[in-house]
Design an enzyme around this catalytic site. Structure first.
Site, PDB file in Angstrom:
ATOM      1  N   GLU A   1      16.094   6.172  39.867  1.00 47.38           N
ATOM      2  CA  GLU A   1      16.790   5.536  40.980  1.00 47.38           C
ATOM      3  C   GLU A   1      15.889   5.173  42.155  1.00 47.38           C
ATOM      4  O   GLU A   1      16.143   4.189  42.849  1.00 47.38           O
ATOM      5  CB  GLU A   1      17.921   6.455  41.481  1.00 47.38           C
ATOM      6  CG  GLU A   1      19.029   6.720  40.469  1.00 47.38           C
ATOM      7  CD  GLU A   1      19.854   5.482  40.171  1.00 47.38           C
ATOM      8  OE1 GLU A   1      19.776   4.502  40.945  1.00 47.38           O
ATOM      9  OE2 GLU A   1      20.576   5.479  39.154  1.00 47.38           O
TER      10      GLU A   1
ATOM     11  N   SER B   1      81.813  28.730  38.741  1.00 45.80           N
ATOM     12  CA  SER B   1      82.173  30.151  38.835  1.00 45.80           C
ATOM     13  C   SER B   1      80.987  31.081  39.047  1.00 45.80           C
ATOM     14  O   SER B   1      81.184  32.283  39.269  1.00 45.80           O
ATOM     15  CB  SER B   1      82.926  30.579  37.576  1.00 45.80           C
ATOM     16  OG  SER B   1      84.197  29.953  37.522  1.00 45.80           O
TER      17      SER B   1
END
EC number: 2.4.99.28
Length: 714
Positions: free
Chosen positions: A87, A359
């Protein structure tokens, strides 16, 4: 002539001064503009957060970018050199820009008539990746140069290289050299070889093209080129280069297994972090936190898999939905939460969606409060009659009414009329106050809340949290998804330390547990199979658009270790989308989840200083009675009464005498089938009868007719 020479000399001096002045202005501008463009917060690289379950095992990572920043000292020297070689080979020589590379790039750009080549140093790439967009324009390039020069002024070369390697993209959602090392080689970056370092260095130029997974041949070709460059630049010997080039890529890709069963739980963790600890989702994704959760991974996965099976859903089509949540009885931590059969991340989470509870509300809104207020006991008789309360007339599901039933039986067989009657007796506000104490705050004011008839409803999480109170001996603890949050520095920034609050006494809770066990053993929750103690309550609501259709079906209950709630139904119920059966399906689903997760075989333990709830006394009619005179000592007569005694020796028998038309309670005996009346008068004309008495319900049963004693029995 002298004037001409002087004039010629003056012009270069002016040009030189102007050039120096412009250079100074340019330098000052670079310094000023560079600092103006640089946002130092962007230099702080984000780290993924991880979620670990109750056993300390990582179950998920939260990140915007999968990144694990490391220090430059942890990156092997030859790995760093691989990136420098390919690089920016003059990285340690330039001050942010490489004149030779820039010249070459400009020359090629001119030939191409536009911006085609980067010519960027590592510092410039860092500037571009962190601060700028990736478009190729001369303006962006100028900014890049300015920022790069300033970065070189402010940071050492090693620090710049560290930041660069930590922000590089390596494909497959992986950012940074450490995360890449984990992903491609399943090892720490400090353990990478020079060959492996070159494999990684080959990727960033074109992460897809040079992916060692997708295109191993292309990656190997570029890797070998990089190894050759390292040899050319003196980082490794020719022998080392040839040896490394002869190696395979050596991948050991970390398996990124998909775990959809965790998605709904993770979303609830993120929500709690935001709501309870003011830590935003964005912060969690970037902060590098360790989030410890009370999750039971096995239970979570089991619940997810079982709930996907279509046989559990009695819908009109295959799209009926479901949700489940399970809570640890000791801590109140949520061990499993399933937001839907095919839940997707950030989707509609049914764990927190409200529904009509039916219920399942009876123990919470009616019977628990009734016992705690000491107005009724488990075997108190409640009215079981068809009656109206204003314009509200509750009906039993089977339209059968017994006049009176015990609280225990009313719960076991889920009778509606006694529940509404009891709530009316204790008061709606009393019932609501207990609901609120259990984490359910509702605006409803009517008696219909006894049957779960609410304006909005409750969520599975709320319902499980409320039932957990009974399992925790009457102490309510708000369910939680986060045990603690630890930051990158090891500091605990959030810690769950909520203390529970007393809602019901231990005695009330134990009595409720015993009654709810009967629901499972012989009541409405017998569907399915479960080995071990289980207490719970079913619930369902009707869809009025179709006869016999069910809208919401529930089971909420608990074992000695875990409390849970399961809901099923449709997100939107209509004439084409409804359940064709009720609560037996979520009951079976609940039991099967726990069974397949290995959560069986546990037995409830009665708390200290709590009385055991006796089994119900079931009186049978006493139909036969004999009364005879017998001789005793001194020639006195004794009347001997005998009757058919109950098998349950807790039954009490009342002895009544009728003399001259006046009935009197003479005495009572417990557990016996005989009674003697000494010093009897042969001519009194008295007659006797036996009536069984239930000490639990405080009610008499069916007794005998009156019988007169006989002097001589045949």
């Amino acid at each position: 002539m002298f004037k001409i020479k002087k004039k010629k000399l003056f012009i270069p001096i002016i040009i030189l001064v102007l050039t120096a002045f412009l250079a100074l202005i340019g330098y000052i501008s670079i310094i000023f503009l560079g600092h103006y463009v640089i946002d130092e917060k962007k230099l702080i690289l984000h780290a993924s957060s991880k979620i670990v379950d109750q056993n300390g095992d990582e179950v998920a990572s939260l990140y915007t970018e999968n990144r694990e920043p490391v220090s430059i000292n942890e990156i092997p020297k030859q790995v760093r050199e691989a990136f420098i070689a390919v690089e920016d080979k003059r990285f340690y020589e330039h001050h942010g820009i490489d004149a030779k590379s820039v010249g070459r790039a400009v020359y090629r750009d001119i030939l191409a008539g536009g911006k085609v080549e980067g010519g960027s140093t590592i510092t410039q790439q860092l500037a571009k990746n962190i601060f700028l967009t990736h478009d190729k324009t001369f303006l962006r390039k100028t900014k890049e140069v300015i920022i790069a020069i300033n970065l070189e002024r402010d940071y050492s070369k090693d620090k710049l290289l560290e930041m660069y390697l930590n922000q590089l993209y390596f494909g497959h959602g992986v950012y940074g050299i450490q995360a890449a090392s984990h992903y491609y080689f399943n090892k720490e970056v400090k353990d990478l070889t020079v060959s492996e370092g070159a494999v990684l260095a080959a990727i960033p130029k074109a992460p897809s093209t040079y992916s060692p997974i997708l295109h191993p041949d292309k990656n190997k070709e570029r890797r070998d080129t990089i190894l050759g460059m390292m040899n050319d630049q003196g980082y490794i010997s020719a022998k080392e280069a040839v040896t490394a080039q002869g190696r395979t890529l050596g991948l050991h890709v970390k398996k990124q297994s998909e775990t959809p069963w965790f998605d709904s739980y993770i979303d609830l963790v993120i929500k709690e972090a935001e709501d309870k600890y003011s830590i935003s989702g964005e912060q969690l994704l970037q902060g590098g936190y360790t989030i410890k959760v009370p999750l039971d991974s096995k239970l979570q996965k089991t619940a997810y898999q079982v709930m996907k099976e279509g046989s559990y859903y009695p819908g009109t089509d295959q799209n009926a939905e479901g949700s489940a949540v399970f809570i640890n009885n000791k801590t109140g931590g949520v061990e499993a939460a399933i937001g839907g059969r095919d839940y997707t991340s950030k989707g509609y989470n049914r764990v927190t969606a409200v529904r009509q509870p039916g219920s399942t509300f009876k123990p919470l809104a009616v019977y628990g409060p009734a016992m705690q207020e000491k107005k009724f006991k488990p075997y108190s008789l409640l009215k079981d009659e068809l009656q109206s309360y204003g314009d509200y007339t509750p009906k039993n599901y089977d339209s059968r009414y017994e006049g009176e039933v015990t609280m225990s039986d009313a719960i076991t067989y889920s009778k509606n009329a006694p529940a509404v009657w009891t709530l009316n007796e204790i008061g709606v506000e009393t019932g609501k106050s207990y609901l609120k104490a259990n984490g359910i705050d509702i605006p409803d004011e009517g008696l219909a809340l006894a049957l779960g008839g609410l304006e909005k409803g409750v969520s599975p999480l709320q319902l499980a949290g409320a039932f957990h109170t009974f399992a925790a001996n009457g102490t309510y603890t708000e369910p939680f998804f986060i045990s603690s949050i630890i930051d990158e520095d090891g500091e605990t920034i959030a810690d769950h330390k909520e203390e529970g609050k007393r809602v019901f006494s231990k005695q009330t809770s134990w009595n409720m547990t015993r009654m709810l066990q009967q629901v499972v053993k012989k009541g409405t929750a017998t569907s399915g199979t479960y080995h071990g103690d289980l207490a719970g309550k079913t619930g369902s609501t009707s869809y009025t658009g179709v006869s016999g259709a069910t809208k919401d079906a529930w089971f909420a209950g608990y074992t000695p270790k875990i409390t849970g709630a399961v809901w099923m139904g449709y997100d939107k119920t209509d004439q084409n989308h409804y359940l064709k059966a009720g609560s037996s399906y979520p009951t079976r689903l609940f039991k099967d989840i726990l069974t397949q997760a290995g959560e069986t075989g546990h037995v409830f333990t009665k708390p200290k200083n709590v009385k055991e709830l006796e089994s119900p006394i079931e009186l049978k009619p006493v139909k036969t009675l004999t009364a005879d005179y017998t001789f005793k000592a001194a020639g006195l007569f004794t009347i001997e009464l005998k009757w058919d005694a109950q098998e349950d020796d807790r039954a009490v028998y009342r002895i009544y005498v009728n003399k001259d038309g006046e009935e009197t309670l003479l005495d009572s005996v417990e557990g016996k089938g005989s009674y003697e009346i000494p010093y009897a008068n042969l001519f009194s004309g008295a007659s006797y009868k036996i009536v069984p008495y239930n000490t639990q319900t405080k009610r008499e049963g069916e007794g005998t007719d009156y019988v007169q004693p006989k002097l001589f029995s045949s």
